[in-house]
Design a protein around this motif. Structure first.
Motif, PDB file in Angstrom:
ATOM      1  N   HIS A   1      -8.185   2.835  -4.881  1.00 49.50           N
ATOM      2  CA  HIS A   1      -7.075   1.994  -5.337  1.00 49.50           C
ATOM      3  C   HIS A   1      -7.522   1.222  -6.568  1.00 49.50           C
ATOM      4  N   PRO A   2      -6.688   1.194  -7.619  1.00 46.63           N
ATOM      5  CA  PRO A   2      -7.157   0.563  -8.861  1.00 46.63           C
ATOM      6  C   PRO A   2      -7.501  -0.908  -8.679  1.00 46.63           C
TER       7      PRO A   2
ATOM      8  N   ALA B   1      -0.293   7.562  -5.851  1.00 45.73           N
ATOM      9  CA  ALA B   1      -1.731   7.842  -5.821  1.00 45.73           C
ATOM     10  C   ALA B   1      -2.055   9.263  -6.262  1.00 45.73           C
ATOM     11  N   LEU B   2      -1.276  10.230  -5.766  1.00 43.60           N
ATOM     12  CA  LEU B   2      -1.562  11.631  -6.114  1.00 43.60           C
ATOM     13  C   LEU B   2      -1.478  11.868  -7.615  1.00 43.60           C
ATOM     14  N   GLN B   3      -0.302  11.468  -8.180  1.00 44.81           N
ATOM     15  CA  GLN B   3      -0.116  11.699  -9.619  1.00 44.81           C
ATOM     16  C   GLN B   3      -1.147  10.953 -10.448  1.00 44.81           C
ATOM     17  N   ARG B   4      -1.539   9.793  -9.958  1.00 47.15           N
ATOM     18  CA  ARG B   4      -2.484   8.980 -10.746  1.00 47.15           C
ATOM     19  C   ARG B   4      -3.939   9.358 -10.463  1.00 47.15           C
ATOM     20  N   GLU B   5      -4.066  10.416  -9.695  1.00 46.35           N
ATOM     21  CA  GLU B   5      -5.391  10.957  -9.368  1.00 46.35           C
ATOM     22  C   GLU B   5      -6.322   9.904  -8.794  1.00 46.35           C
ATOM     23  N   GLU B   6      -5.734   9.118  -7.917  1.00 47.55           N
ATOM     24  CA  GLU B   6      -6.544   8.095  -7.260  1.00 47.55           C
ATOM     25  C   GLU B   6      -7.160   8.626  -5.963  1.00 47.55           C
ATOM     26  N   LEU B   7      -6.735   9.834  -5.608  1.00 48.61           N
ATOM     27  CA  LEU B   7      -7.240  10.409  -4.363  1.00 48.61           C
ATOM     28  C   LEU B   7      -8.425  11.334  -4.676  1.00 48.61           C
ATOM     29  N   GLU B   8      -9.289  11.369  -3.708  1.00 44.59           N
ATOM     30  CA  GLU B   8     -10.449  12.265  -3.875  1.00 44.59           C
ATOM     31  C   GLU B   8     -10.885  12.764  -2.499  1.00 44.59           C
ATOM     32  N   VAL B   9     -11.392  14.006  -2.484  1.00 45.41           N
ATOM     33  CA  VAL B   9     -11.870  14.532  -1.201  1.00 45.41           C
ATOM     34  C   VAL B   9     -13.394  14.367  -1.166  1.00 45.41           C
ATOM     35  N   TYR B  10     -13.835  13.748  -0.081  1.00 46.95           N
ATOM     36  CA  TYR B  10     -15.275  13.620   0.167  1.00 46.95           C
ATOM     37  C   TYR B  10     -15.665  14.690   1.178  1.00 46.95           C
ATOM     38  N   TYR B  11     -16.907  14.988   1.179  1.00 44.37           N
ATOM     39  CA  TYR B  11     -17.362  16.051   2.085  1.00 44.37           C
ATOM     40  C   TYR B  11     -18.505  15.528   2.949  1.00 44.37           C
ATOM     41  N   GLN B  12     -18.339  15.779   4.238  1.00 42.69           N
ATOM     42  CA  GLN B  12     -19.420  15.385   5.159  1.00 42.69           C
ATOM     43  C   GLN B  12     -19.921  16.653   5.852  1.00 42.69           C
ATOM     44  N   PRO B  13     -21.196  16.905   5.755  1.00 46.38           N
ATOM     45  CA  PRO B  13     -21.731  18.162   6.308  1.00 46.38           C
ATOM     46  C   PRO B  13     -21.802  18.156   7.830  1.00 46.38           C
TER      47      PRO B  13
ATOM     48  N   ILE C   1      -3.768   6.639   5.972  1.00 43.16           N
ATOM     49  CA  ILE C   1      -3.217   7.878   6.576  1.00 43.16           C
ATOM     50  C   ILE C   1      -2.001   7.552   7.470  1.00 43.16           C
ATOM     51  N   PRO C   2      -2.087   6.502   8.332  1.00 45.88           N
ATOM     52  CA  PRO C   2      -0.872   6.189   9.143  1.00 45.88           C
ATOM     53  C   PRO C   2       0.331   5.842   8.276  1.00 45.88           C
ATOM     54  N   ILE C   3       0.053   5.180   7.119  1.00 49.52           N
ATOM     55  CA  ILE C   3       1.188   4.850   6.226  1.00 49.52           C
ATOM     56  C   ILE C   3       1.786   6.142   5.688  1.00 49.52           C
ATOM     57  N   ALA C   4       0.872   7.049   5.288  1.00 49.94           N
ATOM     58  CA  ALA C   4       1.342   8.339   4.758  1.00 49.94           C
ATOM     59  C   ALA C   4       2.071   9.129   5.836  1.00 49.94           C
ATOM     60  N   GLU C   5       1.589   8.996   7.072  1.00 43.55           N
ATOM     61  CA  GLU C   5       2.264   9.682   8.206  1.00 43.55           C
ATOM     62  C   GLU C   5       3.690   9.145   8.353  1.00 43.55           C
ATOM     63  N   ASP C   6       3.762   7.826   8.248  1.00 43.01           N
ATOM     64  CA  ASP C   6       5.076   7.204   8.470  1.00 43.01           C
ATOM     65  C   ASP C   6       6.063   7.501   7.358  1.00 43.01           C
ATOM     66  N   ASN C   7       5.571   7.447   6.117  1.00 48.60           N
ATOM     67  CA  ASN C   7       6.544   7.649   5.035  1.00 48.60           C
ATOM     68  C   ASN C   7       6.636   9.116   4.593  1.00 48.60           C
ATOM     69  N   GLY C   8       5.914   9.970   5.284  1.00 44.59           N
ATOM     70  CA  GLY C   8       6.062  11.408   5.011  1.00 44.59           C
ATOM     71  C   GLY C   8       5.193  11.919   3.892  1.00 44.59           C
ATOM     72  N   LEU C   9       4.485  10.984   3.216  1.00 44.91           N
ATOM     73  CA  LEU C   9       3.622  11.439   2.108  1.00 44.91           C
ATOM     74  C   LEU C   9       2.457  12.289   2.605  1.00 44.91           C
TER      75      LEU C   9
ATOM     76  N   LEU D   1       0.838  -1.206   0.000  1.00 46.34           N
ATOM     77  CA  LEU D   1       0.000   0.000   0.000  1.00 46.34           C
ATOM     78  C   LEU D   1       0.865   1.245   0.000  1.00 46.34           C
ATOM     79  N   ALA D   2       1.900   1.176   0.835  1.00 50.08           N
ATOM     80  CA  ALA D   2       2.811   2.329   0.944  1.00 50.08           C
ATOM     81  C   ALA D   2       3.412   2.633  -0.409  1.00 50.08           C
ATOM     82  N   LEU D   3       3.731   1.570  -1.105  1.00 48.90           N
ATOM     83  CA  LEU D   3       4.310   1.738  -2.428  1.00 48.90           C
ATOM     84  C   LEU D   3       3.309   2.374  -3.394  1.00 48.90           C
ATOM     85  N   ALA D   4       2.103   1.847  -3.320  1.00 54.09           N
ATOM     86  CA  ALA D   4       1.069   2.332  -4.239  1.00 54.09           C
ATOM     87  C   ALA D   4       0.679   3.775  -3.936  1.00 54.09           C
ATOM     88  N   LEU D   5       0.742   4.118  -2.617  1.00 50.96           N
ATOM     89  CA  LEU D   5       0.343   5.458  -2.202  1.00 50.96           C
ATOM     90  C   LEU D   5       1.256   6.533  -2.789  1.00 50.96           C
ATOM     91  N   ARG D   6       2.488   6.111  -3.034  1.00 50.08           N
ATOM     92  CA  ARG D   6       3.442   7.064  -3.592  1.00 50.08           C
ATOM     93  C   ARG D   6       2.958   7.612  -4.929  1.00 50.08           C
TER      94      ARG D   6
END
Ligand SMILES: Nc1nc2c(ncn2[C@@H]2O[C@H](COP(=O)(O)O[C@H]3[C@@H](O)[C@H](n4cnc5c(=O)[nH]c(N)nc54)O[C@@H]3COP(=O)(O)O)[C@@H](O)[C@H]2O)c(=O)[nH]1
Length: 932
Positions: free
Chosen positions: A717-718, A685-697, A729-737, A678-683
């Protein structure tokens, strides 16, 4: 008258002349008579002889006497000794025998004529005195006299004399014997004796003399003492070949400088015995010095010095000609074979002495050199920390020489004298080192840099390096060792320090990763051999420690790590190993622990120790850690796997909420693998536009108005499809992403807000979650301001949500960061409140605008009285502090009712809306707006 007498008688008578002493025998009445007749012719006036007038003397008695004498003579003459008779009265010889005549070379008449005084070569008075003494004492006496015979021979005669009374007079009877030959033998023997005595004196001189010149002089003196030679000398040629005197002795010793002698054959002064002996290397003799043509240049000097014969014997030093020993005698032919042989011995002995002197000199020189070098060494060793030492043949320490600092050290070294190094209790080396050292010594081989430690009586530790070589005497016998030792304490300590630095963490003093790896490997080897040596590994990672460094600087971080290192070590046994792997990672090897339960228990103690607040420079720090456990032999059989598994377990502990212990299991392994992929794939994710922001009111409870949204990140994730932020998020926290991702979320949210504004929708606020890393980013406030400006959003419309855990770690710092954010105009919300460590009392210190009650309290509100109480208290406290209280995770009407009852300001949750993509949110929002 007998016939013969008658014939002689008639012949005489016929001569008609007078005659006398005619002796004859006649018989009268048959009785023999001996007559001595004297006759004178009777002549008448006319001259005619008429007869003889005779006078006859009866000589019978005389003849009888004479006969006895004749018989005595005959007896005397047969004697080989010289015999003579002297009348004491007249001091005339009465008789001498033939032997006396033969030996002396004189006739009897000549002897008689000389008389005893002249023959015996004695003064007349002396002769009388001697004879009278003989007569008086009645004894015999011995006399030795030297005569020169008429033919010029010198003979030596030994005379024994005695006085005897013959008839009425004293007659001295002398018996002489020619003892010339015996005397010559005696003289030769005496000469030889003297020569041997000279040889012996020379030998004594050899033993006694301490220098060559003294020896030469003593040898010359000894030669002269023998009395056989008149001059003895030793001469040595100078660089020009002229013999120079170094010693001379003798009554007639010449002025040594005057007699010029050269070694050169072509030099007239080089043809003498010295020159010849020098060139031939053998003795040169001249037994007739004054007539020897070779010696013509020195004849005059020979006459002046009364030299009859001379000899030159070369002297040698170390087989090289060194000089000449010269002997001169006043006698010609003084150097017979035997003399030459003895003098040759003398010269040989002197040469031997020269060899000894040379050897002694060499030895003295060598000793002086050794002494000088020892002196040098001593002065050097006094300047350095080196010292010189010696072992005896039994390998006992016998000597040291050098500067030794400290009385205790000096006493220790003195005390060690006479002992073996290895018997000294203060001296230590490893078993293997001793073994090798002893083997080297046994082989009598040199050794270099043998190192040993030495603890003195004060307990101070020193290190010495020792180099030595065996010593053998002239006979090749081993006599011990000698060498140099050096105090290498500072070098050793520096080396140990370097080694320590290389193997230990300079901050905590704990073993570093390399050292731990080595120790771990040893432990693995042990455990492989002995199953009871199995062990556990605890992988400890401090929770969110980075924020300390980021917020307080490395000095503070370092101080904390030192304290933490101690805290981790404290509950452990001395056989356990604690190491710092770097950063906020520690590892513990729990010796002889092979079950998870016990390992977990120890890990629990560590967490307990860590949980006590640390006070540093007026700051309070609450440290927690995540600990992963793996067991050797069960989870892994090699270092790499063991560490990897402990690491995996540690991540699992982190995922499980931090401040936790997790033991490795194969499930974890799969999980960790997933995490890794996952950590590898997350690297990407941004460029591949796999991330999206959801909104909760978020909705205001009182009015039902939608006040804003919370931006919540989603990852499509594809392959895996939707991946929960709780997972990545914890993976991103750990690897600095997390930083770029968070930036992207903030920008996307603000952009969205802007878009919605532009769409003419009623203005909404937006809440964005802050990650721990972001919160510790000193540029956070500046970044936020810049983004707000960029998207032209009023700052108060942005709310940043931070969690309790971010604050409690260092509340003071957190507060200052929070203030800087507030100063930018943005609002702050404390998320998940109630799950952390901060008390309600601490809330008042936090510069926040909103308090979000964690959904775990909200979810059980219907049934759990405790959760109701907590929620009530949080709402009340929040309200008291003037905060907006938001309840999250509201899923039903009961919860809404409860929250309304207790005046909660806003709610958020599935009951209102799930987090949704912006399109759906707009649709929902529009719908909500139309409802109103
Ligand atoms: N630093 C960042 N953290 C983020 C971001 N986006 C999300 N997160 C954090 O991830 C955690 C999980 O988030 P998510 O899966 O999105 O869960 C959120 C909601 O979906 C969930 N929620 C809301 N209402 C309910 C409900 O009624 N029931 C229920 N079971 N879940 C509900 O709560 C989460 C929101 O929590 P919070 O942020 O504490 O308000 C979570 O911790 C996120 O914070 C990101 O962009 N950055």
């Amino acid at each position: 008258m007998s016939g013969a007498d008658r014939v002689r008688w008639l012949q005489l008578l016929s001569l008609h002349r007078s005659f006398r002493d005619f002796e004859c025998q006649i018989s009268i009445d048959d009785k023999p008579f001996w007559l001595r007749i004297c006759a004178t012719p009777i002549v008448d006036e006319e001259g005619i002889q008429s007869g003889y007038s005779c006078l006859a003397e009866d000589i019978g008695k005389e003849l009888r006497q004479n006969s006895r004498l004749m018989r005595f003579r005959a007896a005397m003459d047969t004697s080989l000794d010289m015999i003579y008779l002297v009348d004491r009265e007249t001091l005339q010889f009465l008789d001498v025998n033939d032997t006396a005549c033969i030996n002396t070379g004189w006739s009897r008449e000549e002897i008689f004529a000389r008389g005893p005084d002249r023959v015996l070569n004695l003064d007349k008075d002396e002769l009388i005195a001697r004879y009278d003494r003989l007569i008086y004492e009645g004894d015999s006496s011995r006399l030795e006299r030297q005569w020169t015979t008429p033919d010029g021979r010198d003979i030596v005669v030994e005379v024994y004399s005695r006085a005897t009374r013959i008839e009425d007079r004293w007659v001295i009877i002398g018996v002489g014997r020619d003892i010339t030959s015996r005397k010559q033998v005696e003289m030769r023997n005496l000469r030889l004796q003297n020569l041997f005595s000279a040889l012996s004196l020379t030998n004594e001189a050899i033993l006694r003399a301490r220098s060559e010149n003294v020896l030469f002089q003593d040898a010359c003196d000894a030669v002269i003492t023998s009395g056989l030679f008149t001059i003895a000398a030793v001469r040595v040629p100078d660089e020009n070949g002229w013999f120079q005197p170094v010693a001379v002795a003798g009554a007639h010793a010449p002025d040594p400088t005057k007699i010029r002698v050269n070694i050169d054959k072509n030099n007239p002064k080089g043809q003498g015995i010295s020159g010849e002996a020098w060139r031939s290397g053998k003795a040169s003799i001249s037994n007739d010095f004054q007539h020897d043509p070779r010696l013509k240049p020195w004849w005059q000097e020979a006459i002046e010095l009364n030299i009859g014969s001379g000899a030159a014997f070369p002297l040698y030093r170390r087989k090289q000609k060194a000089g000449m020993m010269l002997f001169f005698s006043s006698e010609p032919w003084a150097f017979d074979d035997q003399t030459q042989s003895i003098l040759q011995s003398m010269a040989d002995n002197l040469s031997f002495a020269l060899d000894s002197f040379a050897a002694e000199e060499e030895q003295t020189r060598a000793q002086a050199a050794i002494k000088a070098s020892e002196e040098n060494l001593r002065s050097l060793v006094h300047l350095t920390s080196d010292f010189f030492w010696e072992f005896d043949a039994e390998l006992r320490f016998t000597r040291y020489d050098g500067r030794i600092v400290g009385e205790a050290n000096e006493a220790a070294i003195k005390g060690a004298i006479g002992t073996h190094l290895w018997d000294n209790p203060g001296v230590s080396a490893s078993e293997e080192e001793w073994k090798q050292f002893m083997e080297t010594l046994a082989k009598r081989a040199p050794f270099r840099e043998f190192e040993f430690a030495f603890t003195n009586l004060e307990g101070r530790l020193y290190y010495f390096s020792m180099s030595g070589e065996p010593v053998f005497d002239e006979q090749g016998e081993f006599t011990g060792y000698r060498g140099i030792s050096r105090d290498i304490s500072s070098k050793k300590i520096a080396a140990k320090r370097i080694e320590h630095l290389a193997t230990h963490d300079p901050l905590t003093g704990l073993p570093n990763r390399n050292m731990f790896s080595e120790l771990l490997q040893q432990q693995i080897n042990n455990a492989r051999r002995y199953p009871d040596q199995a062990f556990a590994i605890l992988f400890i990672d401090l929770d969110r420690f980075k924020t300390v460094n980021d917020n307080f600087g490395h000095h503070m971080g370092d101080a904390l790590l030192r304290d933490i290192g101690e805290r981790i070590s404290r509950p452990l046994r001395s056989s356990d190993i604690v190491a710092r792997l770097g950063g906020d990672e520690f590892v513990v090897l729990l010796h002889k622990i092979k079950d998870r339960h016990r390992a977990r228990k120890v890990a629990g103690w560590i967490l307990e120790r860590l949980s006590t607040p640390i006070y540093l420079k007026q700051h309070e720090f609450l440290i927690s850690a995540s600990i992963g456990v793996s067991i050797f032999g069960e989870d892994a059989h090699d270092e790499e796997t063991l560490m990897k598994h402990a690491d995996t377990a540690m991540y699992a502990a982190k995922e499980a909420g931090r401040n936790n212990v997790c033991c490795y299991s194969s499930d974890l392994h799969h999980h960790a693998q997933e995490q890794a992929s996952l950590a590898l794939a997350l690297r990407h994710a941004l460029q591949r536009e796999e991330l999206e922001v959801y909104y909760q009111p978020k909705v205001e409870l009182k009015t039902g108005r939608v006040t804003g949204v919370e931006a919540l990140l989603r990852w499509h994730h594809p392959e895996l499809g939707q991946v929960s932020p709780e997972r990545f998020i914890p993976i991103a926290e750990d690897n600095g992403l997390i930083l770029p991702i968070s930036d992207w979320v903030l920008e996307t949210g603000l952009q969205q807000l802007r878009d919605w504004d532009e769409m003419g929708l009623p203005a909404l606020n937006i809440a964005v979650n802050l990650s721990a890393r972001q919160f510790s980013d000193p540029n956070l406030a500046r970044n936020v301001v810049s983004k707000l400006r960029q998207y032209e959003i009023d700052a108060h419309r942005l709310e940043l949500e931070l969690t309790e855990s971010m604050v409690v770690q260092d509340p003071a710092h957190a507060i200052s960061v929070m203030r800087s954010i507030q100063e930018s105009g943005a609002r702050l919300a404390l998320d998940d409140f109630g799950t952390g460590f901060s008390s309600l009392g601490q809330l008042r210190h936090y510069p926040i605008d909103t308090l979000k009650i964690d959904r775990t309290f909200v979810q059980e509100l219907a049934e759990d009285k405790q959760d109701q109480a907590i929620s009530r208290a949080i709402i009340a406290m929040g309200k008291t502090l003037g905060l907006t209280v938001v309840a999250e995770g509201v899923e039903n009407e009961v919860q809404v009712t409860f929250l309304k009852q207790h005046h909660c300001d806003q709610i958020q949750g599935y009951h209102i809306s799930r987090p949704v993509p912006q399109g759906r949110f707009i649709a929902w929002y529009r719908q909500q707006l139309t409802k109103r």
